[in-house]
Motif scaffolding. Structure first.
Motif, PDB file in Angstrom:
ATOM      1  N   GLU A   1      19.892 -18.322  14.754  1.00 34.22           N
ATOM      2  CA  GLU A   1      20.005 -19.015  13.555  1.00 34.22           C
ATOM      3  C   GLU A   1      18.821 -18.279  12.663  1.00 34.22           C
ATOM      4  N   LEU A   2      19.158 -17.859  11.747  1.00 35.14           N
ATOM      5  CA  LEU A   2      18.036 -17.475  10.513  1.00 35.14           C
ATOM      6  C   LEU A   2      17.858 -18.497   9.599  1.00 35.14           C
ATOM      7  N   GLY A   3      16.681 -19.207   9.917  1.00 36.87           N
ATOM      8  CA  GLY A   3      16.357 -20.302   8.748  1.00 36.87           C
ATOM      9  C   GLY A   3      15.837 -19.808   7.386  1.00 36.87           C
ATOM     10  N   GLY A   4      15.851 -20.704   6.364  1.00 38.05           N
ATOM     11  CA  GLY A   4      15.260 -20.324   5.126  1.00 38.05           C
ATOM     12  C   GLY A   4      13.749 -20.920   5.375  1.00 38.05           C
ATOM     13  N   GLU A   5      12.909 -20.357   4.400  1.00 38.23           N
ATOM     14  CA  GLU A   5      11.613 -20.759   4.078  1.00 38.23           C
ATOM     15  C   GLU A   5      11.408 -22.174   3.619  1.00 38.23           C
ATOM     16  N   TYR A   6      12.187 -22.541   3.034  1.00 40.51           N
ATOM     17  CA  TYR A   6      12.355 -23.910   2.176  1.00 40.51           C
ATOM     18  C   TYR A   6      13.546 -24.650   2.917  1.00 40.51           C
ATOM     19  N   GLN A   7      13.410 -26.057   2.579  1.00 41.87           N
ATOM     20  CA  GLN A   7      14.364 -27.033   3.071  1.00 41.87           C
ATOM     21  C   GLN A   7      15.898 -26.701   2.524  1.00 41.87           C
TER      22      GLN A   7
ATOM     23  N   GLN B   1      14.249  -3.076  24.310  1.00 39.75           N
ATOM     24  CA  GLN B   1      12.968  -2.812  25.023  1.00 39.75           C
ATOM     25  C   GLN B   1      11.856  -1.944  24.026  1.00 39.75           C
ATOM     26  N   ASN B   2      12.612  -1.462  22.986  1.00 42.52           N
ATOM     27  CA  ASN B   2      11.619  -0.837  21.973  1.00 42.52           C
ATOM     28  C   ASN B   2      11.066  -1.597  21.126  1.00 42.52           C
ATOM     29  N   GLY B   3      11.546  -3.197  20.964  1.00 38.87           N
ATOM     30  CA  GLY B   3      11.435  -4.004  19.932  1.00 38.87           C
ATOM     31  C   GLY B   3      12.243  -4.075  18.814  1.00 38.87           C
ATOM     32  N   ASP B   4      13.368  -2.977  18.570  1.00 38.04           N
ATOM     33  CA  ASP B   4      14.441  -3.041  17.605  1.00 38.04           C
ATOM     34  C   ASP B   4      15.187  -4.439  17.689  1.00 38.04           C
TER      35      ASP B   4
ATOM     36  N   GLU C   1      12.997  -9.690   7.621  1.00 37.02           N
ATOM     37  CA  GLU C   1      11.941 -10.462   6.895  1.00 37.02           C
ATOM     38  C   GLU C   1      11.020 -11.333   8.122  1.00 37.02           C
ATOM     39  N   SER C   2      12.224 -11.709   9.212  1.00 34.88           N
ATOM     40  CA  SER C   2      11.869 -12.641  10.196  1.00 34.88           C
ATOM     41  C   SER C   2      10.702 -12.113  11.351  1.00 34.88           C
ATOM     42  N   GLN C   3      10.765 -10.745  11.285  1.00 31.94           N
ATOM     43  CA  GLN C   3       9.630 -10.068  12.214  1.00 31.94           C
ATOM     44  C   GLN C   3       8.349 -10.445  11.791  1.00 31.94           C
ATOM     45  N   LEU C   4       8.063 -10.586  10.422  1.00 35.39           N
ATOM     46  CA  LEU C   4       6.893 -10.578   9.740  1.00 35.39           C
ATOM     47  C   LEU C   4       6.207 -12.056  10.127  1.00 35.39           C
ATOM     48  N   VAL C   5       5.139 -11.804  10.916  1.00 33.71           N
ATOM     49  CA  VAL C   5       4.269 -13.013  11.166  1.00 33.71           C
ATOM     50  C   VAL C   5       3.015 -12.873  10.646  1.00 33.71           C
ATOM     51  N   ARG C   6       2.077 -13.828  10.783  1.00 37.67           N
ATOM     52  CA  ARG C   6       0.874 -14.005  10.083  1.00 37.67           C
ATOM     53  C   ARG C   6      -0.019 -12.892  10.929  1.00 37.67           C
ATOM     54  N   GLY C   7      -0.805 -11.961  10.062  1.00 38.98           N
ATOM     55  CA  GLY C   7      -1.701 -11.056  10.726  1.00 38.98           C
ATOM     56  C   GLY C   7      -1.249  -9.741  10.972  1.00 38.98           C
ATOM     57  N   MET C   8       0.208  -9.725  10.820  1.00 35.79           N
ATOM     58  CA  MET C   8       1.061  -8.625  11.325  1.00 35.79           C
ATOM     59  C   MET C   8       1.200  -7.519   9.923  1.00 35.79           C
ATOM     60  N   GLY C   9       0.752  -6.187  10.219  1.00 40.70           N
ATOM     61  CA  GLY C   9       1.073  -5.391   9.197  1.00 40.70           C
ATOM     62  C   GLY C   9       2.410  -4.925   8.829  1.00 40.70           C
ATOM     63  N   TYR C  10       2.760  -4.624   7.707  1.00 43.82           N
ATOM     64  CA  TYR C  10       4.213  -4.068   7.369  1.00 43.82           C
ATOM     65  C   TYR C  10       4.521  -2.725   8.431  1.00 43.82           C
TER      66      TYR C  10
END
Length: 319
Positions: free
Chosen positions: A61-67, A81-84, A111-120
């Motif tokens: 399930e891909l949830g939205g940022e807001y309610q 295994q490659n992270g794809d 978009e869901s891959q990007l977490v705090r501190g992670m570069g593009y």
């Protein structure tokens, strides 16, 4: 492997694997991971992707940022295994939104891959595989189409080193047609074998292609992964719990399809009715302009005096 029938239940009892519930039972579980990996490699062979050796099933399930954001439940989502990231969607009926839905799913996964501190630069390729039981591209004969990001003038890839966007469409109706025309070689093409598995049962028409079963029976004698898939397919098609869930899901899909078609037909009828009314209004205006008697207009068009007076008022200049 000794030659013996791969079927222990009647053909008509097999689930249609194009129903998302059945598809996920076969390809979306940890115990069938090997089958999933073989299937994914068969699909991705067309674009020369690295061989997948291991996958991790992740939250679907891909949830939205807001309610109030739209929630998206994916059929199958894995990380290699490659992270794809690879999302496989199976669609039995055509709701005329597959392209936009695909792009939405891809964007949410990327978009869901990007977490705090992670570069593009750390974002990994994201692949969507759509298996459609309807025609997506009327002008294309191929049943398997792929899409990437290209330069409009040179057709060079935007990111050839990674290809972060890759979208596959597999059109099952085209595939089945080509198979009936004997234009496909299942013996030498592993993807064809797996698509035959998906195409053997048509839940909408309550039809089983016995001729496809016979070919799969021959192929399964030489392909242990296909044989394992058949055994699992047979197993889930016999369980009372999965039978009930499958029948409920198939009914829901077909009911939704019927409502969608009914909505289209009603919209078309309303459009035609509005067109007829507008044509009648224009004709009344012309007859009034020619000073035809209202009684004659009533008889000619089978229309009430009140309606003619209403149309007549529409023609009056505004103060």
């Amino acid at each position: 492997m000794n030659r013996k029938a791969i079927r222990r239940v009647p053909l008509e009892k097999f689930f249609d694997l194009k129903v998302d519930f059945a598809f996920k039972q076969l390809f979306g579980s940890e115990k069938n991971k090997k089958i999933t990996i073989v299937f994914l490699n068969a699909v991705l062979k067309l674009t020369g992707r690295d061989t997948i050796k291991e996958v991790t099933f992740i939250q679907q399930e891909l949830g939205g940022e807001y309610q109030d954001d739209k929630q998206s439940r994916l059929d199958i989502l894995v990380k290699t295994q490659n992270g794809d990231f690879i999302n496989v969607e199976i669609q039995l009926s055509n709701q005329q939104d597959m392209t936009k839905r695909t792009l939405y799913y891809w964007a949410k996964m990327y978009e869901s891959q990007l977490v705090r501190g992670m570069g593009y630069s750390e974002l990994r390729p994201t692949i969507t595989i759509n298996i459609c039981n309807f025609t997506m591209f009327k002008d294309k004969k191929d049943y398997h189409s792929t899409y990437h990001l290209y330069d409009d003038s040179t057709f060079s890839r935007l990111m050839p080193e990674e290809d972060v966007l890759e979208i596959h469409f597999i059109e099952m109706n085209k595939f089945i047609t080509l198979w009936h025309e004997e234009k496909l070689d299942a013996l030498n093409d592993i993807l064809i074998r797996w698509l035959l598995l998906l195409g053997m049962v048509d839940g909408r028409k309550k039809k089983v292609y016995a001729e496809i079963y016979r070919e799969l029976e021959e192929l399964a004698m030489k392909d242990e992964n296909l044989r394992a898939a058949f055994d699992t397919w047979e197993e889930i098609s016999q369980s009372p719990e999965t039978i009930l869930a499958y029948q409920s899901r198939l009914k829901y899909i077909l009911d939704e399809e019927a409502r969608y078609i009914d909505g289209i037909n009603k919209g078309r009828e309303q459009g035609l009715e509005q067109g007829r009314k507008q044509a009648q209004i224009e004709l009344v205006k012309k007859l009034l302009k020619r000073h035809e008697p209202i009684e004659e207009i009533m008889d000619l068009l089978d229309i009430s005096r009140e309606e003619i007076e209403r149309i007549k008022c529409l023609n009056l200049p505004h103060e």
